[in-house]
Design an enzyme around this catalytic site. Structure first.
Site, PDB file in Angstrom:
ATOM      1  N   PHE A  45      -1.028  -9.635  27.467  1.00 54.81           N
ATOM      2  CA  PHE A  45      -1.624 -10.429  28.754  1.00 54.81           C
ATOM      3  C   PHE A  45      -0.379 -10.885  29.350  1.00 54.81           C
ATOM      4  O   PHE A  45      -0.002 -11.986  29.173  1.00 54.81           O
ATOM      5  CB  PHE A  45      -2.840 -11.001  28.852  1.00 54.81           C
ATOM      6  CG  PHE A  45      -3.452 -11.007  29.990  1.00 54.81           C
ATOM      7  CD1 PHE A  45      -3.982  -9.720  30.712  1.00 54.81           C
ATOM      8  CD2 PHE A  45      -3.274 -12.077  31.092  1.00 54.81           C
ATOM      9  CE1 PHE A  45      -4.822  -9.811  31.708  1.00 54.81           C
ATOM     10  CE2 PHE A  45      -3.929 -11.870  32.343  1.00 54.81           C
ATOM     11  CZ  PHE A  45      -4.488 -10.812  32.759  1.00 54.81           C
ATOM     12  N   ASP A  81      -2.267  -0.345  33.628  1.00 50.40           N
ATOM     13  CA  ASP A  81      -2.784  -0.558  32.250  1.00 50.40           C
ATOM     14  C   ASP A  81      -3.354   0.607  31.762  1.00 50.40           C
ATOM     15  O   ASP A  81      -2.741   1.490  31.290  1.00 50.40           O
ATOM     16  CB  ASP A  81      -3.598  -1.692  32.451  1.00 50.40           C
ATOM     17  CG  ASP A  81      -4.303  -2.337  31.067  1.00 50.40           C
ATOM     18  OD1 ASP A  81      -3.527  -2.184  29.997  1.00 50.40           O
ATOM     19  OD2 ASP A  81      -5.383  -3.024  31.153  1.00 50.40           O
ATOM     20  N   ARG A  84       0.304 -16.637  39.937  1.00 49.32           N
ATOM     21  CA  ARG A  84       0.906 -15.523  40.512  1.00 49.32           C
ATOM     22  C   ARG A  84       2.223 -16.193  41.094  1.00 49.32           C
ATOM     23  O   ARG A  84       3.091 -15.252  41.280  1.00 49.32           O
ATOM     24  CB  ARG A  84       0.059 -15.335  41.616  1.00 49.32           C
ATOM     25  CG  ARG A  84      -1.193 -14.488  41.315  1.00 49.32           C
ATOM     26  CD  ARG A  84      -1.737 -13.851  42.735  1.00 49.32           C
ATOM     27  NE  ARG A  84      -3.099 -13.673  42.544  1.00 49.32           N
ATOM     28  CZ  ARG A  84      -3.616 -12.415  41.998  1.00 49.32           C
ATOM     29  NH1 ARG A  84      -2.848 -11.602  41.714  1.00 49.32           N
ATOM     30  NH2 ARG A  84      -4.855 -12.154  42.020  1.00 49.32           N
ATOM     31  N   ASP A 108      -1.711 -12.431  37.938  1.00 47.07           N
ATOM     32  CA  ASP A 108      -2.409 -13.651  37.559  1.00 47.07           C
ATOM     33  C   ASP A 108      -3.454 -13.527  36.343  1.00 47.07           C
ATOM     34  O   ASP A 108      -3.578 -12.406  35.808  1.00 47.07           O
ATOM     35  CB  ASP A 108      -3.520 -13.844  38.814  1.00 47.07           C
ATOM     36  CG  ASP A 108      -4.772 -12.798  38.950  1.00 47.07           C
ATOM     37  OD1 ASP A 108      -4.348 -11.493  38.554  1.00 47.07           O
ATOM     38  OD2 ASP A 108      -5.912 -13.248  39.049  1.00 47.07           O
TER      39      ASP A 108
HETATM   40  P1  IMP Z   1      -5.847  -0.243  35.288  1.00 47.31           P
HETATM   41  O1  IMP Z   1      -6.753   0.321  36.356  1.00 47.31           O
HETATM   42  O2  IMP Z   1      -6.357  -0.458  33.893  1.00 47.31           O
HETATM   43  O3  IMP Z   1      -4.590   0.217  34.978  1.00 47.31           O
HETATM   44  O4  IMP Z   1      -5.683  -1.807  35.718  1.00 47.31           O
HETATM   45  C1  IMP Z   1      -4.415  -2.364  36.143  1.00 47.31           C
HETATM   46  C2  IMP Z   1      -4.936  -3.716  37.021  1.00 47.31           C
HETATM   47  O5  IMP Z   1      -5.298  -4.559  36.017  1.00 47.31           O
HETATM   48  C3  IMP Z   1      -3.578  -4.599  37.487  1.00 47.31           C
HETATM   49  O6  IMP Z   1      -3.529  -4.125  38.837  1.00 47.31           O
HETATM   50  C4  IMP Z   1      -3.831  -5.965  37.195  1.00 47.31           C
HETATM   51  O7  IMP Z   1      -4.541  -6.318  38.382  1.00 47.31           O
HETATM   52  C5  IMP Z   1      -4.628  -5.901  36.014  1.00 47.31           C
HETATM   53  N1  IMP Z   1      -3.881  -5.999  34.717  1.00 47.31           N
HETATM   54  C6  IMP Z   1      -3.938  -5.191  33.674  1.00 47.31           C
HETATM   55  N2  IMP Z   1      -3.193  -5.942  32.790  1.00 47.31           N
HETATM   56  C7  IMP Z   1      -2.697  -7.085  33.378  1.00 47.31           C
HETATM   57  C8  IMP Z   1      -1.874  -8.312  32.779  1.00 47.31           C
HETATM   58  O8  IMP Z   1      -1.395  -8.056  31.419  1.00 47.31           O
HETATM   59  N3  IMP Z   1      -1.668  -9.301  33.523  1.00 47.31           N
HETATM   60  C9  IMP Z   1      -2.296  -9.291  34.718  1.00 47.31           C
HETATM   61  N4  IMP Z   1      -3.030  -8.311  35.072  1.00 47.31           N
HETATM   62  C10 IMP Z   1      -3.339  -7.310  34.478  1.00 47.31           C
HETATM   63 MG    MG Z   2      -4.806  -7.090  39.903  1.00 48.14          MG
END
Ligand code: IMP
Ligand code: MG
Length: 179
Positions: free
Chosen positions: A151, A102, A164, A158
């Site tokens: 999302f 993300d 999940r 999850d």
């Molecule tokens: P980042 O550090 O912002 O890249 O966060 C990534 C983490 O956020 C992933 O490993 C997920 O656990 C969570 N995440 C981000 N977007 C989603 C989504 O659309 N659905 C579920 N979990 C998400």
């Molecule tokens: Mg996660």
């Protein structure tokens, strides 16, 4: 539970075909090596199980759990290690297996940490990439699908520890996480 999903993005069959292709690609790229497949818990466990079984070569496996500080649907900048690897990563060709990138913050930090610990190489294989949301200077080397900013749940992902186990990937209805 399935009523909480607004739209199915990828079916179980579509995902299976895509993951098999990724496994074949990794097998080609890592031929002759013995990569350490590193599953990032919890979200990547389903992808990890399918991906590693699609790799026709010797692989080692380990698991890590990291968490962003704070909760909620948007992640923050810092990470904490909740569960560390059981084997040393020094000298290994590590492939980080993630559910979704993300902002990229947690992966950016994790990649730095593994390099600090002496990994020979660190690549990232992410099932999903929300490319438009990236703020950290990190890119996945292997990606299942680039998706829009919504999302998503299922196939390991999850919301509040639900969904999940859904075999498909779906967009969660806004009203579920905004209430
Ligand atoms: P980042 O550090 O912002 O890249 O966060 C990534 C983490 O956020 C992933 O490993 C997920 O656990 C969570 N995440 C981000 N977007 C989603 C989504 O659309 N659905 C579920 N979990 C998400
Ligand atoms: Mg996660």
């Amino acid at each position: 539970m399935h009523n909480d999903v607004e739209k199915i993005l990828f079916t179980e069959e579509q995902i299976a075909a895509r993951v098999r292709a990724l496994g074949a690609e990794l097998s080609r790229d890592y031929a002759g090596k013995n990569p350490l497949m590193l599953c990032i818990l919890k979200g990547a466990f389903v992808f990890f199980a399918d991906l590693t079984r699609a790799m026709d070569m010797p692989v080692a496996m380990d698991f890590m759990q990291v968490s962003s500080y704070g909760a909620g649907a948007v992640s923050s900048g810092n990470i904490r290690i909740l569960k560390d690897t059981a084997v040393p990563v020094a000298g290994r060709d590590v492939i980080i297996v993630e559910d979704i990138i993300d902002s990229g913050n947690s992966l950016y930090r994790l990649k730095g940490l593994l390099k600090e610990r002496g990994a020979s190489s660190v690549k990232i294989c992410a099932f999903l990439d929300k490319a438009s949301r990236r703020t950290a200077p990190v890119a996945a080397d292997y990606v299942g699908y680039v998706i829009e900013d919504a999302f998503v749940v299922g196939y390991g992902l999850d919301y509040a520890e639900k969904y999940r186990n859904f075999p498909y990937l779906g967009i969660l209805k806004r009203e579920i996480y905004e209430k």
